[in-house]
Design an enzyme around this catalytic site. Structure first.
Site, PDB file in Angstrom:
ATOM      1  N   HIS A 365      -2.205   2.084  -8.139  1.00  0.00           N
ATOM      2  CA  HIS A 365      -2.665   0.767  -8.567  1.00  0.00           C
ATOM      3  C   HIS A 365      -1.644   0.030  -9.391  1.00  0.00           C
ATOM      4  O   HIS A 365      -1.632  -1.194  -9.423  1.00  0.00           O
ATOM      5  CB  HIS A 365      -4.012   0.897  -9.246  1.00  0.00           C
ATOM      6  CG  HIS A 365      -5.022   1.232  -8.223  1.00  0.00           C
ATOM      7  ND1 HIS A 365      -5.377   2.522  -7.952  1.00  0.00           N
ATOM      8  CD2 HIS A 365      -5.615   0.453  -7.300  1.00  0.00           C
ATOM      9  CE1 HIS A 365      -6.208   2.505  -6.925  1.00  0.00           C
ATOM     10  NE2 HIS A 365      -6.363   1.271  -6.510  1.00  0.00           N
ATOM     11  N   ARG A 472      -9.290  -7.089  -2.722  1.00  0.00           N
ATOM     12  CA  ARG A 472      -9.706  -5.720  -3.082  1.00  0.00           C
ATOM     13  C   ARG A 472     -10.498  -5.780  -4.387  1.00  0.00           C
ATOM     14  O   ARG A 472      -9.904  -5.837  -5.474  1.00  0.00           O
ATOM     15  CB  ARG A 472      -8.475  -4.837  -3.288  1.00  0.00           C
ATOM     16  CG  ARG A 472      -7.680  -4.515  -2.028  1.00  0.00           C
ATOM     17  CD  ARG A 472      -6.495  -3.636  -2.408  1.00  0.00           C
ATOM     18  NE  ARG A 472      -5.884  -2.972  -1.281  1.00  0.00           N
ATOM     19  CZ  ARG A 472      -4.733  -3.352  -0.721  1.00  0.00           C
ATOM     20  NH1 ARG A 472      -4.092  -4.408  -1.177  1.00  0.00           N
ATOM     21  NH2 ARG A 472      -4.226  -2.669   0.281  1.00  0.00           N
ATOM     22  N   ARG A 508     -13.739  -7.715  -0.079  1.00  0.00           N
ATOM     23  CA  ARG A 508     -14.088  -6.373   0.385  1.00  0.00           C
ATOM     24  C   ARG A 508     -14.898  -5.703  -0.724  1.00  0.00           C
ATOM     25  O   ARG A 508     -14.479  -5.700  -1.883  1.00  0.00           O
ATOM     26  CB  ARG A 508     -12.818  -5.560   0.639  1.00  0.00           C
ATOM     27  CG  ARG A 508     -13.154  -4.112   0.946  1.00  0.00           C
ATOM     28  CD  ARG A 508     -11.941  -3.319   1.277  1.00  0.00           C
ATOM     29  NE  ARG A 508     -11.211  -2.921   0.080  1.00  0.00           N
ATOM     30  CZ  ARG A 508     -10.081  -2.252   0.128  1.00  0.00           C
ATOM     31  NH1 ARG A 508      -9.536  -1.939   1.295  1.00  0.00           N
ATOM     32  NH2 ARG A 508      -9.464  -1.894  -0.981  1.00  0.00           N
ATOM     33  N   GLU A 607     -10.893   1.469   9.608  1.00  0.00           N
ATOM     34  CA  GLU A 607      -9.901   2.304   8.925  1.00  0.00           C
ATOM     35  C   GLU A 607      -9.966   3.751   9.391  1.00  0.00           C
ATOM     36  O   GLU A 607      -9.218   4.592   8.908  1.00  0.00           O
ATOM     37  CB  GLU A 607     -10.134   2.268   7.415  1.00  0.00           C
ATOM     38  CG  GLU A 607     -10.159   0.864   6.851  1.00  0.00           C
ATOM     39  CD  GLU A 607     -10.186   0.832   5.337  1.00  0.00           C
ATOM     40  OE1 GLU A 607      -9.115   0.854   4.738  1.00  0.00           O
ATOM     41  OE2 GLU A 607     -11.306   0.790   4.774  1.00  0.00           O
ATOM     42  N   ASN A 630      -3.358   1.028   6.542  1.00  0.00           N
ATOM     43  CA  ASN A 630      -2.892   2.118   5.668  1.00  0.00           C
ATOM     44  C   ASN A 630      -3.749   3.349   5.889  1.00  0.00           C
ATOM     45  O   ASN A 630      -3.252   4.462   6.059  1.00  0.00           O
ATOM     46  CB  ASN A 630      -2.985   1.714   4.193  1.00  0.00           C
ATOM     47  CG  ASN A 630      -2.274   0.419   3.900  1.00  0.00           C
ATOM     48  OD1 ASN A 630      -1.354   0.047   4.618  1.00  0.00           O
ATOM     49  ND2 ASN A 630      -2.708  -0.290   2.868  1.00  0.00           N
ATOM     50  N   ASP A 631      -5.053   3.131   5.854  1.00  0.00           N
ATOM     51  CA  ASP A 631      -5.946   4.278   6.067  1.00  0.00           C
ATOM     52  C   ASP A 631      -5.974   4.691   7.535  1.00  0.00           C
ATOM     53  O   ASP A 631      -5.967   5.880   7.847  1.00  0.00           O
ATOM     54  CB  ASP A 631      -7.359   3.955   5.574  1.00  0.00           C
ATOM     55  CG  ASP A 631      -7.503   4.241   4.087  1.00  0.00           C
ATOM     56  OD1 ASP A 631      -7.043   5.310   3.654  1.00  0.00           O
ATOM     57  OD2 ASP A 631      -8.041   3.395   3.365  1.00  0.00           O
ATOM     58  N   ARG A 641      -1.307   9.175   2.929  1.00  0.00           N
ATOM     59  CA  ARG A 641      -0.535   7.967   2.626  1.00  0.00           C
ATOM     60  C   ARG A 641       0.110   8.009   1.252  1.00  0.00           C
ATOM     61  O   ARG A 641       1.006   7.229   0.942  1.00  0.00           O
ATOM     62  CB  ARG A 641      -1.427   6.717   2.748  1.00  0.00           C
ATOM     63  CG  ARG A 641      -2.584   6.727   1.787  1.00  0.00           C
ATOM     64  CD  ARG A 641      -3.564   5.615   2.075  1.00  0.00           C
ATOM     65  NE  ARG A 641      -3.317   4.438   1.257  1.00  0.00           N
ATOM     66  CZ  ARG A 641      -4.108   3.376   1.225  1.00  0.00           C
ATOM     67  NH1 ARG A 641      -5.200   3.347   1.979  1.00  0.00           N
ATOM     68  NH2 ARG A 641      -3.844   2.351   0.474  1.00  0.00           N
ATOM     69  N   CYS A 678      -4.831  -5.889   7.990  1.00  0.00           N
ATOM     70  CA  CYS A 678      -4.505  -6.143   6.582  1.00  0.00           C
ATOM     71  C   CYS A 678      -3.830  -4.977   5.876  1.00  0.00           C
ATOM     72  O   CYS A 678      -3.769  -4.959   4.659  1.00  0.00           O
ATOM     73  CB  CYS A 678      -5.751  -6.575   5.813  1.00  0.00           C
ATOM     74  SG  CYS A 678      -7.008  -5.319   5.714  1.00  0.00           S
TER      75      CYS A 678
HETATM   76  C1  PEP Z   1      -5.886  -0.166   4.273  1.00  0.00           C
HETATM   77  O1  PEP Z   1      -6.348   0.957   4.228  1.00  0.00           O
HETATM   78  O2  PEP Z   1      -5.011  -0.523   5.096  1.00  0.00           O
HETATM   79  C2  PEP Z   1      -6.322  -1.198   3.314  1.00  0.00           C
HETATM   80  C3  PEP Z   1      -5.933  -2.445   3.451  1.00  0.00           C
HETATM   81  O3  PEP Z   1      -7.076  -0.813   2.280  1.00  0.00           O
HETATM   82  P1  PEP Z   1      -6.513  -0.034   0.992  1.00  0.00           P
HETATM   83  O4  PEP Z   1      -5.016  -0.033   1.058  1.00  0.00           O
HETATM   84  O5  PEP Z   1      -7.043  -0.724  -0.198  1.00  0.00           O
HETATM   85  O6  PEP Z   1      -7.110   1.336   1.197  1.00  0.00           O
HETATM   86 MG    MG Z   2      -8.145   1.326   3.093  1.00  0.00          MG
END
Ligand code: PEP
Ligand code: MG
Length: 748
Positions: A365, A472, A508, A607, A630-631, A641, A678
């Site tokens: 974060h 977020r 979200r 995700e 990302n997920d 990740r 995203c």
């Molecule tokens: C993702 O998982 O790509 C995403 C945008 O959410 P976060 O990075 O907050 O898990």
């Molecule tokens: Mg995510």
């Protein structure tokens, strides 16, 4: 320790103190010190080895070994008994050195004549600066009292080394904290800045390691321990019992603060001639070297607690520390071991020019905050905290993940060129701000930004983003130490919508669990939190928070359009339950007489691979889908990740992943469902072109990426790009990256 040895140790330290006071160059001091120690310890050899660079120890002074070897004999970390002592940060005490594993014969020193060997690391706060060695002809192990006395002396030598007492003189070492050093870490956020170091936790400098008044030092230590205990009690009293984890840590602090053995060891050190500060540091160094070796996580945590407590005690004793009001330099670059998002936010947007962390991760974060502030962040710059001093010049290269500390002129010049180049690029992007991301074939891609803090919103007009594709909401929960109230949230969401001035913001709902742990929620002991009780799973099982958040969003919209999406939906059932919660919230608000949003859009984040294969009915049911790359990538490739070792092995442009994306695009197209992407990859120009070519018409990314992505999309024909991608897939290329980058390089 018997009194006799204590008073001898004190006498020796007294003489060392006199050597230090006499103004002489570093080499003369070192020579006199080894003489003093050899005489006092009645041994034939005493030598001091110090690090010339990070890997090389150099014999800097000796009595007993050949004088010609001084500044000639060098060994690498781990090499020979001296190198081993430094590497293991542990005393080597042997009656028969030549028979010892790893012994290395150095002919220039003539040391084969000496049988016994005792090497003590010269270390300061866990950083090894050198090795103090005594040797004797007679085969004997040094007694625990003798080893202890050497440790006390080594402690003083460490402080003197730190203060630069041994630099200068012919062949001597250059002063510490003055050399240029480049730290190679990882990029947490791009950008390049030149600034001055501002240590989040300033290093405590001990200028008086030796004391000739043990009674006064004992009294100072006692008084400081009392203050420390009172501080810990105060912290405990101010922590609600519900904060189990924090209470647990504070109780461990209290246990240490009241520990008789900790206090006894420090008192012993003082009686041997150390000042109170040096005594605290000596025990802290000891704990740190044990921390490095401890494999039991519980023990490591406790040693960590002790380390933290020692820091507090040192700050009380020296009056130095975070609250000293050390002036912040111009263009401050924050340097820290690690930092939480809350502490970082306290600095305020616009204050810091860059951040360099020893720990941290790309997904942390703190990284999210740095991105929101659009300042370069380098993570995993191991060792910078011990090396950097407040005010040092540092060049932060967020592209390469480098931090150049006290750079020389060549590096400085090259860096200036880089900054100028980046600034020119920024100017070019600014010129594109009001133009669409329209490719040469006429396809228009909507570029939106990711956000999570109020501080992000000013970037909405300046970046040219069309809206916020991902807000977020968990960041607001993470930066507090208690659950925010509905009214607070509602006011905040309303401010976000106000600042967006009618542009779409996709909120979200809370994605906590996994790495996003709220200090005020009971921690879950899960073996695999990324695949555990997180995001919508938690929201549905404990719907109180989800309901409160949905209500806050509806109230914030108050007659305006509202877009909500649910994170980490793994099957249609979860989406349906979440949507039902939203509908119930609308109903309740309507009964209460609150104005409802003028229009609602309820979508899901895709995700998990499972959702890509959900029924067509689901694809028709959702108002929109947003791929959380990302997920999705982490679960598709089964690669954490947050784990830097595995994260980079897999590429979004691998044909297998594009196959998955192509299926998602196809289903959304036939269901008529708007689709966006995203994850972080959307902000990388080559990946963004691939996504657009694959059919994504909306990409959401950090604001700073919008310019570079738009610039590239406007220069290419997406239909041709698609053909390049498809040809590579048909050919069976594992990744389309080589073909795509080669094609991009050929574009005018
Ligand atoms: C993702 O998982 O790509 C995403 C945008 O959410 P976060 O990075 O907050 O898990
Ligand atoms: Mg995510």
């Amino acid at each position: 320790m018997p009194d006799r040895t204590e008073s001898e140790s004190r006498k020796l330290l007294g003489r060392l103190s006199a050597v230090m006071a006499a103004t002489s160059v570093g080499q003369t001091r070192l020579d006199r010190i080894v003489q003093l120690i050899a005489t006092s310890m009645r041994c034939e050899v005493c030598s001091i080895y110090l690090f010339r660079d990070a890997d090389t120890l150099e014999l800097c002074a000796t009595v007993g070994l050949k004088a010609e070897a001084v500044h000639q004999t060098r060994m690498r970390l781990g090499e020979g008994l001296v190198g081993r002592t430094a590497r293991d940060r542990a005393v080597t005490n042997t009656a028969n050195a030549p028979a010892e594993r790893g012994f290395r014969y150095m002919p220039e020193t003539g040391e084969e004549r000496f049988s016994s060997f005792c090497g003590v690391p010269i270390q300061r706060l866990g950083e090894v600066l050198g090795v103090l060695v005594v040797q004797s002809r007679a085969a004997r192990e040094y007694t625990p009292d003798e080893v202890y006395a050497l440790e006390v002396v080594a402690m003083v030598l460490a402080e003197m080394t730190e203060l630069g007492a041994f630099t200068g003189g012919e062949g001597g070492l250059s002063p510490r904290h003055q050399r240029p050093i480049t730290f190679r870490g990882l990029s947490g956020q791009e950008g390049a800045v030149a600034g001055r170091v501002f240590l989040h936790e300033p290093r405590v400098v001990v200028t008086n390691p030796i004391s000739d008044d043990p009674d006064r030092e004992l009294q100072r230590l006692g008084a400081s321990i009392e203050r420390l205990r009172a501080q810990v009690d105060e912290m405990l009293a101010g922590t609600p019992a519900a904060d189990g984890e924090e209470v647990g840590v504070l109780e461990a602090y209290r246990m240490f603060a009241n520990s008789r053995s900790w206090l006894r060891r420090m008192e012993e050190d003082i009686r041997s001639g150390l000042s109170a500060e040096a005594a605290v540091e000596k025990e802290q160094s000891h704990a740190r070297s044990r921390m490095g070796q401890a494999s039991d996580p519980y023990l490591r945590d406790r040693l960590h607690d002790l380390d933290d407590l020692s820091n507090r005690l040192l700050r009380i004793l020296t009056g130095q520390g975070r609250d000293t009001g050390a002036a912040m330099p111009d263009d401050p670059v924050l340097v820290a071991r690690n930092i939480g998002p809350g502490e970082l936010l306290e600095y305020g947007k616009g204050t810091l020019k860059g951040i360099v962390l020893e720990e941290g991760s790309v997904g942390s974060h703190a990284a999210v905050v740095a991105r929101a502030w659009a300042i370069p962040l380098v993570i995993r710059a191991s060792g910078i905290v011990t090396e950097a001093l407040n005010g040092d010049l540092v060049l932060v290269d967020g592209e390469q993940g480098l931090a150049h500390l006290r750079p020389d002129d060549t590096v400085r010049k090259a860096f200036e060129d880089k900054i100028a180049m980046l600034a020119r690029a920024q100017e070019r992007y600014a010129d594109l701000r009001d133009l669409p991301a329209q490719s040469l074939c006429g396809t228009v891609v909507g570029l939106h930004m990711n956000a999570g803090l109020m501080a992000d919103l000013p970037s909405l007009p300046s970046s040219g983003a069309e809206g916020v594709g991902l807000f977020r909401t968990e960041l607001q929960f993470l930066v507090r130490n208690q659950m925010p109230r509905r009214a607070e949230l509602s006011a905040l969401y309303a401010r976000v919508m106000d600042s967006a001035k009618g542009k779409r913001v996709a909120f979200r709902t809370l994605d906590i669990g996994s790495d996003k742990v709220l200090s005020y929620m009971k921690p879950q002991d899960e073996p695999n939190p990324a695949m555990g009780w997180r995001a919508i799973r938690l929201g549905l099982d404990k719907p109180g928070v989800l309901r409160m958040q949905l209500q806050a969003l509806i109230r914030a919209a108050s007659g305006r359009p509202l877009t909500v999406m649910f994170p980490f939906v793994a099957n249609p059932g979860e989406f349906r339950l979440a949507r039902a919660e939203f509908n119930k919230a609308l109903e309740r608000e309507s009964i209460l007489g609150h104005p409802l949003p003028s229009q609602v859009e309820v979508g899901a984040m895709l995700e998990t691979p499972s959702l890509a294969f959900a029924s067509y009915a689901f694809f028709r049911e959702v108002d929109f889908l947003s791929v959380g790359g990302n997920d999705l990538k982490q679960f598709f490739f089964a690669a954490d990740r947050e784990n830097e070792r595995v994260r980079r092995r897999y590429d979004m442009l691998e044909s297998s992943f594009l196959e998955l994306l192509s299926g998602i695009v196809g289903r959304c197209a036939s269901a008529g469902t708007p689709l966006s992407f995203c994850g972080e990859d959307a902000g990388r120009p080559v990946e963004a072109v691939a996504l657009a070519a694959m059919g994504f018409r909306q990409l959401s990314m950090r604001p700073a990426s919008i310019g570079p992505v738009k610039s590239l999309i406007r220069r290419v024909d997406l239909k041709e790009a698609r053909k390049v991608i498809d040809d590579a897939r048909i050919r069976g290329d594992e990744s389309v990256r080589p073909a795509l980058t080669e094609w991009l390089a050929r574009q005018p």
